[in-house]
Design an enzyme around this catalytic site. Structure first.
Site, PDB file in Angstrom:
ATOM      1  N   HIS A 260      81.034 -11.883 -69.558  1.00 21.45           N
ATOM      2  CA  HIS A 260      81.284 -12.918 -70.578  1.00 21.45           C
ATOM      3  C   HIS A 260      82.137 -12.284 -71.677  1.00 21.45           C
ATOM      4  CE1 HIS A 260      80.808 -16.505 -72.802  1.00 21.45           C
ATOM      5  NE2 HIS A 260      79.575 -16.381 -73.254  1.00 21.45           N
TER       6      HIS A 260
ATOM      7  N   HIS B 235      88.063 -17.323 -64.132  1.00 17.92           N
ATOM      8  CA  HIS B 235      87.219 -18.084 -65.042  1.00 17.92           C
ATOM      9  C   HIS B 235      86.458 -19.125 -64.239  1.00 17.92           C
ATOM     10  CE1 HIS B 235      85.981 -20.462 -68.497  1.00 17.92           C
ATOM     11  NE2 HIS B 235      86.236 -19.394 -69.202  1.00 17.92           N
TER      12      HIS B 235
ATOM     13  N   ASP C 250      90.361 -13.138 -72.544  1.00 17.94           N
ATOM     14  CA  ASP C 250      90.056 -11.742 -72.854  1.00 17.94           C
ATOM     15  C   ASP C 250      91.121 -10.760 -72.393  1.00 17.94           C
ATOM     16  OD1 ASP C 250      87.653 -12.094 -74.165  1.00 17.94           O
ATOM     17  OD2 ASP C 250      86.584 -12.382 -72.279  1.00 17.94           O
TER      18      ASP C 250
END
Ligand code: ACO
Length: 472
Positions: A307, A347, A403
């Site tokens: 995460h 994702h 990210d």
């Protein structure tokens, strides 16, 4: 063969000749439901081959109510009705929410209807925080009051110094943040009155205001630097940068490119509907615990490398790769499964380019104009270039997520790798709080308590496997 538990006794399949289920089916007609509008079904017809019964389950907003399935039973008296089995909630909506909209195939992200691209370009983080909670953008009066309230709640109780000083010099700042946010509950016991709007409001203000202070104090503790107290003359982001970086200056002045970049990153992270950490906040909050405890569960979930912890892992991965020439070999190890996953790629929801990643990539260009391009950015660009032209990644719809580039920006601002997920947590705080409050005020919500399919041993008698007790 394992015996079924009381919580989830699976229905025993019946032969076709079995009698109809004891509980009456919703309908047993094979005809389309009468209420269905022309050409459009508003119900799902289910034929249970165990009983030959047909059930009509209403479809609304693209979903069926899982509790409707409970009505589908065999005539076994122990059958508590059909369940749906969905580990990791791959296809289960846990709530109806008006906060964030995502279309993963088209790469769309909107907060309360506003496209993320427009908010990132034009809004402030606190404007977005207000929007997420209240559903509308604040007017000037509402905004000024909100900013004032946040600014004047940034200080933490002096005991926090001792609390934070108790951590080891090398404590991970996410562990410090997580326990400190939970610890806030001990300073504000009245926050437990969660159905009192005034209490909810002040708790939300406190969490938004104090999280950057606690985050910055954790940073200074690890660095062995004195804590810098909040400066009420500065904006939310500038004040945070001041608490992190200020040394002996009488007035701290943040680099405007860094301050705006961080503000945009906070906006991009502010909410993402029912992700792992938000689900944790909602699940823990559903027990009606105070918001500090509920949100600390979100910080804990965010810490994980799958995460929010991924931004940290991207940098570690890039360091291990070491040079652009090693990228093709690394990609091969990912594909063969030896090299782990390509961190910052893939994702659960986005099956095209994460819209946040597009903005972050542009932002990285602006920040790198100030600090200069380094070899890590070159490695990241090469990873992306190769992965996006490789069938392994394209066939699985694996694209860079938010990210992938954020870590590079954070590092160029001299934040240590351990601290990246803390920055994510500051940004996500308004989303967790808006989702927590929405859950609380939603009349349909109850304590979150999933079912299970028991696969353990059937009943068996206790026989100790320890050595017999010695008698004195
Ligand atoms: N690198 C290589 N292969 C991958 C990656 C990756 N990053 N992500 C998924 N895959 C592969 C899986 O091995 C699997 O392949 P298979 O079908 O041959 O078995 C397939 O793609 C599907 O993967 P799942 O694990 O089923 O996808 P899921 O939706 O459950 O996982 C997740 C999503 C956890 C984000 C995953 O893509 C991942 O681990 N990415 C790396 C970690 C990361 O960047 N996390 C940040 C997410 S963004 C955020 O939380 C803010």
């Amino acid at each position: 063969m394992p015996k079924t538990g009381t919580t989830a006794r699976p229905a025993v399949p019946k032969k076709k000749t079995a009698k109809p289920a004891a509980a009456a089916p919703v309908t047993t007609s094979a005809k389309p439901p009468a209420a269905a509008p022309a050409g459009k079904a508003s119900a799902l017809e289910i034929k249970d081959t165990r009983t030959s019964n047909t059930y009509s389950v209403p479809v609304s907003e693209g979903a069926i109510r899982a509790t409707e399935l409970k009505k589908i039973k065999t005539d076994d008296p122990g059958d508590s009705g059909l369940m749906s089995y969905d580990p990791a909630f791959l296809n289960t909506a846990s709530c109806r929410s008006a906060i964030t909209y995502i279309d993963g195939d088209k790469g769309i992200l909107r907060y309360r209807g506003y496209p993320i691209e427009q908010l990132a370009e034009n809004a402030t983080f606190l404007e977005v925080a207000w929007l997420l909670r209240h559903g509308e953008l604040p007017n000037q009066q509402e905004y000024d009051r909100f900013v004032h309230e946040i600014t004047f709640h940034t200080y933490v109780h002096e005991n926090f110094r001792k609390f934070l000083e108790g951590f080891r010099y090398d404590a991970h700042p996410m562990a410090m943040l997580n326990s400190s946010i939970a610890g806030l509950a001990s300073f504000y016991p009245s926050a437990r009155n969660i159905f009192d709007e005034t209490e909810r409001n002040i708790s939300i203000i406190r969490l938004l205001a104090k999280t950057p202070t606690i985050a910055a104090f954790s940073y200074r503790h690890v660095k062995g630097l004195p804590f810098v107290y909040p400066d009420n003359r500065l904006s939310y982001v500038e004040n945070f940068l001041s608490m992190v970086a200020r040394m002996s200056e009488s007035k701290y002045e943040a680099n405007p490119v860094f301050a705006r970049a961080l503000e945009i990153l906070f906006i991009l992270h502010a909410d993402h509907e029912q992700n792992c950490s938000t689900n944790a906040v909602r699940a823990v909050g559903s027990s009606h615990v105070d918001p500090f405890s509920a949100v600390s569960a979100g910080v804990a979930a965010l810490f994980g490398p799958l995460h929010g912890g991924a931004n940290e892992q991207v940098l570690r991965m890039i360091n291990e790769i070491g040079s652009v020439k090693n990228v093709p070999k690394f990609i091969e190890t990912v594909k063969s499964g030896e090299g782990g996953r390509l961190m910052g790629f893939g994702h659960r929801v986005y099956k095209s380019y994460d819209p946040r990643a597009k903005i972050v990539k542009k932002l990285a260009d602006e920040v790198f104009k100030v600090v200069g391009v380094d070899k890590d950015l070159e490695i990241a660009l090469e990873l992306e270039r190769i992965a996006l032209s490789d069938d392994y990644f394209t066939s699985r719809k694996l694209y860079p997520n938010v990210d992938f580039y954020t870590g590079l920006i954070y590092r160029s601002m001299a934040f240590p790798t351990d601290f990246f997920t803390v920055l994510f947590a500051i940004g996500r705080m308004p989303g967790w709080l808006a989702q927590w409050e929405e859950m609380l005020l939603d009349k349909e919500q109850k304590i979150a308590r999933p079912r299970q399919i028991y696969i353990g041993p059937a009943e068996r008698p206790y026989r100790s496997r320890l050595k017999p007790k010695q008698t004195l």
